[in-house]
Design an enzyme around this catalytic site. Structure first.
Site, PDB file in Angstrom:
ATOM      1  N   THR A 131      -9.173   1.183 -10.134  1.00  0.00           N
ATOM      2  CA  THR A 131      -8.527   0.030  -9.477  1.00  0.00           C
ATOM      3  C   THR A 131      -8.817  -1.188 -10.346  1.00  0.00           C
ATOM      4  OG1 THR A 131      -8.827   0.959  -7.278  1.00  0.00           O
ATOM      5  CG2 THR A 131      -8.489  -1.400  -7.340  1.00  0.00           C
TER       6      THR A 131
ATOM      7  N   GLY B 149     -13.711   1.184  -4.958  1.00  0.00           N
ATOM      8  CA  GLY B 149     -13.686   1.941  -3.701  1.00  0.00           C
ATOM      9  C   GLY B 149     -14.288   1.103  -2.587  1.00  0.00           C
TER      10      GLY B 149
ATOM     11  N   ARG C 213       0.846  -1.195   0.000  1.00  0.00           N
ATOM     12  CA  ARG C 213       0.000   0.000   0.000  1.00  0.00           C
ATOM     13  C   ARG C 213       0.882   1.246   0.000  1.00  0.00           C
ATOM     14  NH1 ARG C 213      -5.142   1.669  -0.933  1.00  0.00           N
ATOM     15  NH2 ARG C 213      -6.062   2.903   0.717  1.00  0.00           N
TER      16      ARG C 213
HETATM   17  N1  GLU Z   1      -8.307   3.455  -3.114  1.00  0.00           N
HETATM   18  C1  GLU Z   1      -9.323   2.486  -2.914  1.00  0.00           C
HETATM   19  C2  GLU Z   1      -8.958   1.525  -1.811  1.00  0.00           C
HETATM   20  O1  GLU Z   1      -7.807   1.239  -1.625  1.00  0.00           O
HETATM   21  C3  GLU Z   1      -9.606   1.706  -4.129  1.00  0.00           C
HETATM   22  C4  GLU Z   1     -10.116   2.593  -5.196  1.00  0.00           C
HETATM   23  C5  GLU Z   1     -11.079   1.942  -6.111  1.00  0.00           C
HETATM   24  O2  GLU Z   1     -11.356   0.788  -6.051  1.00  0.00           O
HETATM   25  O3  GLU Z   1     -11.600   2.595  -6.971  1.00  0.00           O
HETATM   26  O4  GLU Z   1      -9.807   1.044  -1.136  1.00  0.00           O
END
Ligand code: GLU
Length: 610
Positions: free
Chosen positions: A420, A507, A112
């Protein structure tokens, strides 16, 4: 996403041109002549599923040449860095969960993104209030130290059988030879046009000479990224974390490459060479839980997916017998997800900074007590308060966080549908990988590192910002901290044998998308390809009776039946894009990718049997 096959229109005109280049579509036979890759494949010898046919093909190439599932996953991820650059790549980070067949154990690799050591929380506040979200999204301040490359290199060093130089070859090829711009890539570029125009290297790479996105059918090449991958192939991860690429990243973060005339306020960040040199990819134990005879392995903190899914399923196991009708079951599923998110939001954060009561949250007794309200027959109409897992914590230490009432929620909470991507691979020896990687929002920070062909992440918008700069919060920013994530790569076993590997983008909806797919498959008995295509609903502790849902779910008989129980739905469009592998008792596997969302994905197996 990418269902188009390699373009035959690659033009030599592009060679040697600037940082990025594309050629316009060449005349070609009718669309009917194109073959769409399959989103499902069954067979033996291992398999792969991703959102993109070139990435899946790269994984298969590695598997066919004797590479293992880890090698294949890294090959696919590096190709996605080329073909899906607005979702993932070496400017971002990820979570990789792997089953190592010979050792019979599951490991997770947290790579991460991390806040720089100089990122004092006060830098994210002005006049006593958090900086506007819209400003942080495109700023040096939201760039976390990228983890992908060290993640790949550590995954290969520890669990792989090929070198980074070997597995990067397909990606170098695709970056050099180019790929055909499809509707998804074109749309994603279009969403980012204003930002890309404001940064010289981003416009040069992703926009045509007229400042517009390359049209569908054009061949897009990324010679800068090909060069970067070659540098890494020769010099390994150090060239990225200590060498010339590190210098270029620090320079981009601290002196954003604004285009002449751009009027955007872009706050510079505070990343230094030492932040990159100090970056670590961390091997962590998986979050292990059971559900109706299955054992699940998920990602632990700073991921919130493993614990939140385990708690949701524990609540269902304790309070939702199989005899319920589908609507009654879904009602309890939504209420369980609400409770699990209340706890997630209150307790979870980077374990180097927060000692969360994970043992309590995962205990059976806690689920029995916490879920008593599930047995009611009406939808909740207010947000749930967090429960009290502390009495169930046992000897493990945990500290009660003081959660402020008002915090601006993390980006992954605010926007349900971002980018993602998820990769699932397996091999003939029985190794399995579920790997989710990201640069956070679509197009990340919007800033391409000049000359190196990749976008920087804006992952630090995944921190919550309490209203007051000194208010405590488990997911508040701090120097060296990793923001809480929703990425949820999961492996499911039964009686020691693998059953399923899966994951999704989206997300915070990742957790509910993976959860609903598990319920669809394990409880409702849907074949995996049907389970991952089914219409989705997401309850993440909303302030009222409403859950977010896809239009097809809102139109379904289940939604009507849930409506009778007081549930309401808000249309948020498509959620997520799963990939999965189902392991069958006869030794065959079914690799499955999202069939339509984000343009649909691609699944392949080494030896097809159907
Ligand atoms: N930044 C998000 C996370 O790590 C993922 C973003 C996404 O899936 O669009 O949970």
């Amino acid at each position: 996403m990418r269902r188009l096959l390699f373009s035959v229109s690659a033009s030599l005109l592009c060679l040697g041109l600037g940082p990025g280049c594309a050629t316009s579509p060449a005349p070609r036979p009718e669309a009917a002549a194109r073959t769409l890759p399959a989103s499902t494949a069954t067979g033996r010898g291992g398999g792969a599923a991703t959102v993109d046919v070139r990435a899946t093909s790269a994984a298969l190439e590695v598997l066919r040449s004797g590479g293992n599932a880890v090698d294949a996953a890294v090959a696919a991820a590096s190709v996605l860095g080329v073909t899906d650059p607005y979702s993932c790549g070496i400017g971002g980070g990820g979570f990789l969960v792997a089953y190592l067949a010979r050792e019979g154990r599951v490991v997770t690799l947290d790579h991460r993104e991390t806040a720089p050591a100089g990122l004092e929380r006060a830098l994210l506040y002005e006049n006593g209030a958090p900086l506007p979200f819209g400003e942080l999204v495109t700023s040096g301040l939201s760039v976390g130290v990228p983890g992908s490359l060290l993640g790949w290199s550590e995954a290969l060093r520890r669990y792989g059988s090929r070198s980074l130089a070997e597995v990067l070859q397909p990606a170098i090829r695709v970056a050099e030879q180019g790929f055909e711009v499809d509707a998804t890539f074109h749309e994603q570029t279009r969403h980012n046009v204003e930002r890309f125009r404001d940064f010289t290297p981003s416009a040069a790479l992703f926009l045509g000479p007229d400042g517009r996105p390359w049209p569908v059918g054009a061949t897009f090449k990324n010679p800068g990224l090909a060069r970067t991958y070659r540098l890494v192939a020769e010099g390994g991860a150090p060239v990225f974390y200590r060498g010339e690429i590190a210098r270029a990243i620090v320079s981009t973060v601290t002196r954003p490459p604004l285009a002449p005339g751009a009027s955007r306020t872009v706050r510079p960040g505070v990343m230094r060479m030492e932040d990159l040199a100090r970056y670590e990819a961390i091997v962590r134990p998986p979050v292990t839980s059971t559900y109706r005879g299955y054992t699940l392995y998920g990602m632990g903190s700073p991921g919130s997916g493993g614990v939140t899914l385990a708690l949701t399923l524990n609540l269902l196991e304790a309070h939702a017998p199989a005899s319920l009708s589908r609507a009654e079951f879904l009602h309890r599923y939504l209420e369980a997800s609400r409770l699990a998110f209340a706890d997630r939001n209150a307790f979870l954060g980077d374990p180097a900074f927060v000692s969360a009561p994970e043992a309590g949250l995962l205990s059976r007794e806690y689920a029995v007590r916490r879920g008593a309200t599930l047995e009611g027959t009406r939808a909740s109409t207010t947000a749930a308060l967090p429960g009290n897992p502390f009495p169930h914590q046992g000897p493990a230490r945990a500290v009660l966080p003081r959660v402020p009432e008002v915090a601006r929620p993390a980006a992954e909470e605010q926007v349900p549908n971002k980018e993602t991507t998820h990769i699932t691979t397996s091999d003939a020896a029985g190794n399995i990988v579920a790997y989710t990687c990201t640069i956070e929002g679509e197009g990340g920070n919007g800033m391409v590192v000049p000359g190196y062909g990749f976008l920087l992440n804006n992952e630090l918008t995944d921190f919550d910002l309490p209203a007051a700069v000194d208010a405590p919060h488990p997911n508040a920013p701090a120097p060296g901290k990793r923001p809480r994530s929703s990425m949820s790569p999961v492996l499911v076993f039964k009686d020691g044998a693998p059953v399923l590997a899966l994951g999704s983008p989206g997300g915070a909806t990742i957790i509910t998308t993976v959860g609903q797919t598990l319920v669809n498959h394990l409880d409702f008995g849907m074949p995996i390809e049907q389970a991952l295509a089914a219409p989705r609903v997401s309850q993440r502790n909303s302030p009222d009776h409403r859950s977010q849902a896809e239009p097809a779910f809102i139109a379904s008989p289940e939604a009507a039946a849930l409506g009778e129980l007081g549930h309401g739905f808000t249309d948020v469009g498509p959620m997520g894009a799963l990939t999965a592998i189902r392991f069958h008792p006869d030794g065959t596997v079914t690799a499955a990718a999202e069939p339509t969302r984000r343009g649909g994905g691609s699944a392949m197996v080494v030896e097809p049997v159907k």
